[in-house]
Design a protein around this motif. Structure first.
Motif, short mmCIF file in Angstrom:
data_model
loop_
_atom_site.label_atom_id
_atom_site.label_comp_id
_atom_site.label_asym_id
_atom_site.label_seq_id
_atom_site.Cartn_x
_atom_site.Cartn_y
_atom_site.Cartn_z
N SER A 27 -11.99 8.42 4.02
CA SER A 27 -12.12 8.31 2.55
C SER A 27 -11.21 9.31 1.86
CB SER A 27 -13.57 8.57 2.13
OG SER A 27 -14.42 7.64 2.75
N ARG A 28 -10.96 10.45 2.48
CA ARG A 28 -10.06 11.47 1.90
C ARG A 28 -8.67 10.86 1.66
NH1 ARG A 28 -8.51 17.31 4.03
NH2 ARG A 28 -10.48 17.23 5.13
N PHE A 29 -8.21 10.04 2.61
CA PHE A 29 -6.87 9.44 2.48
C PHE A 29 -6.87 8.35 1.41
CE2 PHE A 29 -7.12 11.38 6.63
CZ PHE A 29 -5.93 12.09 6.67
N ALA A 30 -7.94 7.55 1.38
CA ALA A 30 -8.02 6.50 0.36
C ALA A 30 -8.09 7.12 -1.03
CB ALA A 30 -9.24 5.62 0.63
N LEU A 31 -8.86 8.21 -1.15
CA LEU A 31 -8.98 8.92 -2.43
C LEU A 31 -7.61 9.44 -2.89
CD1 LEU A 31 -10.99 10.22 -4.53
CD2 LEU A 31 -11.00 12.22 -3.03
N ALA A 32 -6.91 10.07 -1.96
CA ALA A 32 -5.59 10.64 -2.28
C ALA A 32 -4.61 9.53 -2.66
CB ALA A 32 -5.06 11.43 -1.10
N LEU A 33 -4.67 8.41 -1.93
CA LEU A 33 -3.77 7.30 -2.23
C LEU A 33 -4.06 6.73 -3.61
CD1 LEU A 33 -1.58 5.27 -1.38
CD2 LEU A 33 -3.42 3.85 -0.42
N ALA A 34 -5.35 6.61 -3.96
CA ALA A 34 -5.71 6.10 -5.29
C ALA A 34 -5.11 7.00 -6.37
CB ALA A 34 -7.23 6.03 -5.42
N ILE A 35 -5.16 8.32 -6.16
CA ILE A 35 -4.59 9.24 -7.15
C ILE A 35 -3.07 9.11 -7.18
CG2 ILE A 35 -4.26 11.70 -7.68
CD1 ILE A 35 -7.15 12.14 -6.59
N LEU A 36 -2.46 9.04 -6.00
CA LEU A 36 -1.00 8.92 -5.91
C LEU A 36 -0.50 7.68 -6.63
CD1 LEU A 36 -0.09 9.67 -2.16
CD2 LEU A 36 0.91 10.78 -4.17
N SER A 37 -1.25 6.58 -6.49
CA SER A 37 -0.76 5.30 -7.00
C SER A 37 -1.36 4.95 -8.36
CB SER A 37 -1.08 4.19 -5.98
OG SER A 37 -2.46 4.16 -5.70
N GLY A 38 -2.23 5.83 -8.90
CA GLY A 38 -2.81 5.56 -10.21
C GLY A 38 -3.76 4.38 -10.20
N ARG A 39 -4.45 4.18 -9.09
CA ARG A 39 -5.40 3.06 -9.00
C ARG A 39 -6.83 3.59 -9.00
NH1 ARG A 39 -3.44 0.10 -3.68
NH2 ARG A 39 -5.11 -1.37 -4.17
N GLU A 40 -7.74 2.75 -9.43
CA GLU A 40 -9.15 3.13 -9.38
C GLU A 40 -9.72 2.75 -8.02
OE1 GLU A 40 -11.44 1.78 -12.68
OE2 GLU A 40 -10.29 2.98 -14.11
N LEU A 41 -10.69 3.51 -7.59
CA LEU A 41 -11.32 3.21 -6.30
C LEU A 41 -12.77 3.69 -6.37
CD1 LEU A 41 -11.01 2.38 -3.26
CD2 LEU A 41 -10.46 4.78 -2.80
N ALA A 42 -13.68 2.81 -5.96
CA ALA A 42 -15.10 3.20 -5.87
C ALA A 42 -15.53 3.09 -4.42
CB ALA A 42 -15.94 2.28 -6.74
N PHE A 43 -16.18 4.12 -3.93
CA PHE A 43 -16.66 4.10 -2.55
C PHE A 43 -18.00 3.37 -2.49
CE2 PHE A 43 -14.29 8.34 -2.15
CZ PHE A 43 -13.18 7.74 -1.59
N ALA A 44 -18.18 2.53 -1.48
CA ALA A 44 -19.47 1.86 -1.27
C ALA A 44 -20.52 2.87 -0.85
CB ALA A 44 -19.32 0.76 -0.21
N GLU A 45 -20.08 3.85 -0.05
CA GLU A 45 -20.94 4.97 0.36
C GLU A 45 -20.30 6.24 -0.17
OE1 GLU A 45 -23.70 4.75 2.14
OE2 GLU A 45 -23.58 2.57 2.40
N PRO A 46 -21.08 7.18 -0.73
CA PRO A 46 -20.46 8.43 -1.21
C PRO A 46 -19.75 9.15 -0.05
CG PRO A 46 -22.76 8.30 -1.89
CD PRO A 46 -22.53 7.16 -0.93
#
Lengths: 55, 491
Positions: B114-133
């Motif tokens: 999730s750390r990588f998905a979070l970072a990618l969302a910030i890098l690419s300016g996309r929103e992302l919601a985790f199904a599990e925190p």
């Protein structure tokens, strides 16, 4: 980092298929297939701190 | 194959390692895709999110040293749940996280994607919601970005918008602005880590990057604060400028192979500088430090990293001999304790460009006083240490053809270093000079009369103290001969 390295994961999945298969075989434990490069094991390179004695 | 090119100038190794670790991510994704367990569903969703990233964003993300660390652990844990033995780092990972075995460790590790998905969302300016925190310890370095989620304790992250991270901290819902102008040091916040820029290259100063389960650094040092990085960034720029001036071919490669480093106090921890094969493009070094010595350390640590990249493409040692990595059996002139063959091979490699750096410095004639004495110490000391390294490896190692190719090139370059030292008028009779723990340089004194020692005497003392098996009797006799006659030995 190396600007020439910019590739999507999907592109790498196509052009590195044989490497992916090799890693998959390593994960599956297929005989003769190393998990990573055979001797590429974790290795820490650290240097001793300088001594602090006075002259 | 041209061994000189492989050792020093070929830059394809950096992209090669990136592509290999990306290929490993594909293999992890394909392996987990066949798993119908509900616990892997979130990883599979986030893997798809990452797979859809643009080439630029994915390259930024996956060139981060943490990406290599993550994917190697993932491959090893996937193999371990199929019966492969756990490696040393995986065992340490289980101990660090409290995982009862490889299956639980794999579950924890896949959740950390999730750390990588979070970072990618910030890098690419996309929103992302985790199904599990995504629950993680702070501080948290975000790969591929300059950002660190600062603070302490544990944070549960629910997702990210284009302007903030949505999280829970100590039972309260909080929004962490991504562009935080005045972050609080005491509560969770997002802040860019310090960095230095030189010649179009940006190097992040990011101690939080080394906070990884299983890497084993938590017992070796106390993570220095961000303020410490800022305080000493000027010294780092000075040292990088010296590398640029005296070894431009190395600084050109820093741009490709170095992403992050951390500065620590010289007296802190059990080491002065450190690189890990598991974190390509990152290392730790100590300050305060004489600027020239810090430049030499940057060259030294960078080349450990470069050799790790080269090693990814083929083993240096034949299988079936002594363990080249864990077999700490041999005298090393660089360390007080016995070292494995792999360590000697690395030392031989990194000290060749360090010698060339000091040679270029002395040839330019800018140094005086204790700095000049130290530079000459290095020019006298390093060739003799390289000679012992070559002799030790020739006596004990069983090389693969790839390893032999590289070793013989380094042996030839050791002869060239010996000749260069002679040409500069350097001898082992010169006064020994060393770095002190406060970062300054001093003459080395010893003996009952506390007199200044020569380089040869300190090398002899080290052999006496550390060559417990008498492996280097030949080199010891050579030094004894010199100490008796007052003349510098030749090979």
């Amino acid at each position: 980092m190396d600007k020439g390295a910019a590739q999507s994961l999907k592109a790498i999945a196509t052009c590195r298929k044989s490497e992916i298969d090799r890693i998959l075989n390593g994960i599956r434990g297929i005989s003769g297939c190393a998990l990573w490069t055979s001797t590429m094991r974790p290795s820490m390179r650290k240097d001793d701190p300088p001594e602090d004695e006075e002259n | 194959m041209d061994p000189e090119k492989i050792l020093w100038s070929d830059t394809s190794w950096y992209a090669e390692r990136f592509e290999k670790s990306a290929a490993a991510l594909v293999a992890v994704g394909q392996t987990v895709a066949g798993d119908t367990a509900a616990e892997t569903a979130e990883f599979q969703r986030l893997f798809t999110f990452v797979a859809e990233a643009s080439p630029e964003h994915f390259a930024k993300l996956w060139n981060d040293p943490m990406a290599y660390y993550w994917v190697r652990r993932a491959v090893h844990f996937l193999a371990a749940v199929r019966g492969a033995p756990l490696g040393r780092i995986e065992v340490a990972y289980c101990a660090y996280t409290g995982a009862a075995g490889p299956l639980e460790a794999l579950r924890i590790h896949l959740a950390d994607f999730s750390r990588f998905a979070l970072a990618l969302a910030i890098l690419s300016g996309r929103e992302l919601a985790f199904a599990e925190p995504y629950t993680t310890a702070l501080p948290l370095a975000l790969p591929g970005t300059q950002l660190v989620v600062g603070g302490s304790g544990r944070l549960s992250i629910h997702g990210v918008t284009t302007s903030y991270i949505d999280a829970t901290y100590k039972g309260e819902c909080i929004k962490l602005p991504i562009a935080d102008d005045a972050p609080s040091a005491s509560t969770p916040h997002i802040a860019p880590c310090p960095f230095v820029d030189l010649e179009g290259m940006r190097i992040l100063l990011n101690p939080a990057l080394f906070r990884l389960p299983g890497i084993g650094l938590s017992s070796e040092w106390t993570e220095p604060a961000s303020d410490f990085q800022k305080l000493h960034s000027g010294a780092l720029i000075d040292a990088l400028s010296l590398v640029s001036s005296f070894q431009p071919q190395s600084i050109a490669q820093f741009q490709q192979g170095l992403r992050s480093l951390a500065l620590k106090p010289m007296r802190e921890g059990t080491f002065s500088s450190l690189s890990s094969s598991e974190l390509p493009g990152a290392f730790i070094c100590s300050v305060p430090c004489d600027r020239y010595e810090l430049a030499a350390t940057l060259i030294h640590e960078f080349h450990h990293n470069r050799l790790f990249h080269i090693e990814e493409n083929g083993a240096f040692f034949e299988e079936g001999g002594e363990d080249p990595i864990d077999g700490e059996n041999h005298y090393s002139p660089w360390r007080d304790g016995p070292r494995p063959l792999h360590g000697l091979f690395h030392a031989l490699y990194v000290y060749l460009p360090v010698f060339r750096f000091w040679s270029a410095v002395v040839c330019r004639g800018e140094l005086a006083g204790i700095q000049l004495a130290y530079a000459k110490d290095q020019l006298g000391r390093i060739p003799f240490q390289l000679r012992i390294g070559v002799n030790q490896l020739r006596r004990h190692a069983r090389f693969t053809s790839f390893g032999s190719l590289l070793f013989e090139q380094m042996a030839a370059e050791t002869i060239a270093a010996e000749r260069q030292a002679c040409a500069l008028g350097i001898s082992l009779d010169l006064p020994a000079t060393s770095l002190r723990a406060n970062g300054t340089l001093r003459s080395v004194v010893g003996g009952t009369d506390a007199r200044e020692l020569t380089i040869g005497e300190t090398l002899r003392d080290h052999l006496e103290k550390a060559d417990r098996l008498g492996e280097c009797e030949q080199e010891r006799q050579l030094l004894d001969c010199q100490l008796r006659s007052g003349h510098t030995p030749r090979r």
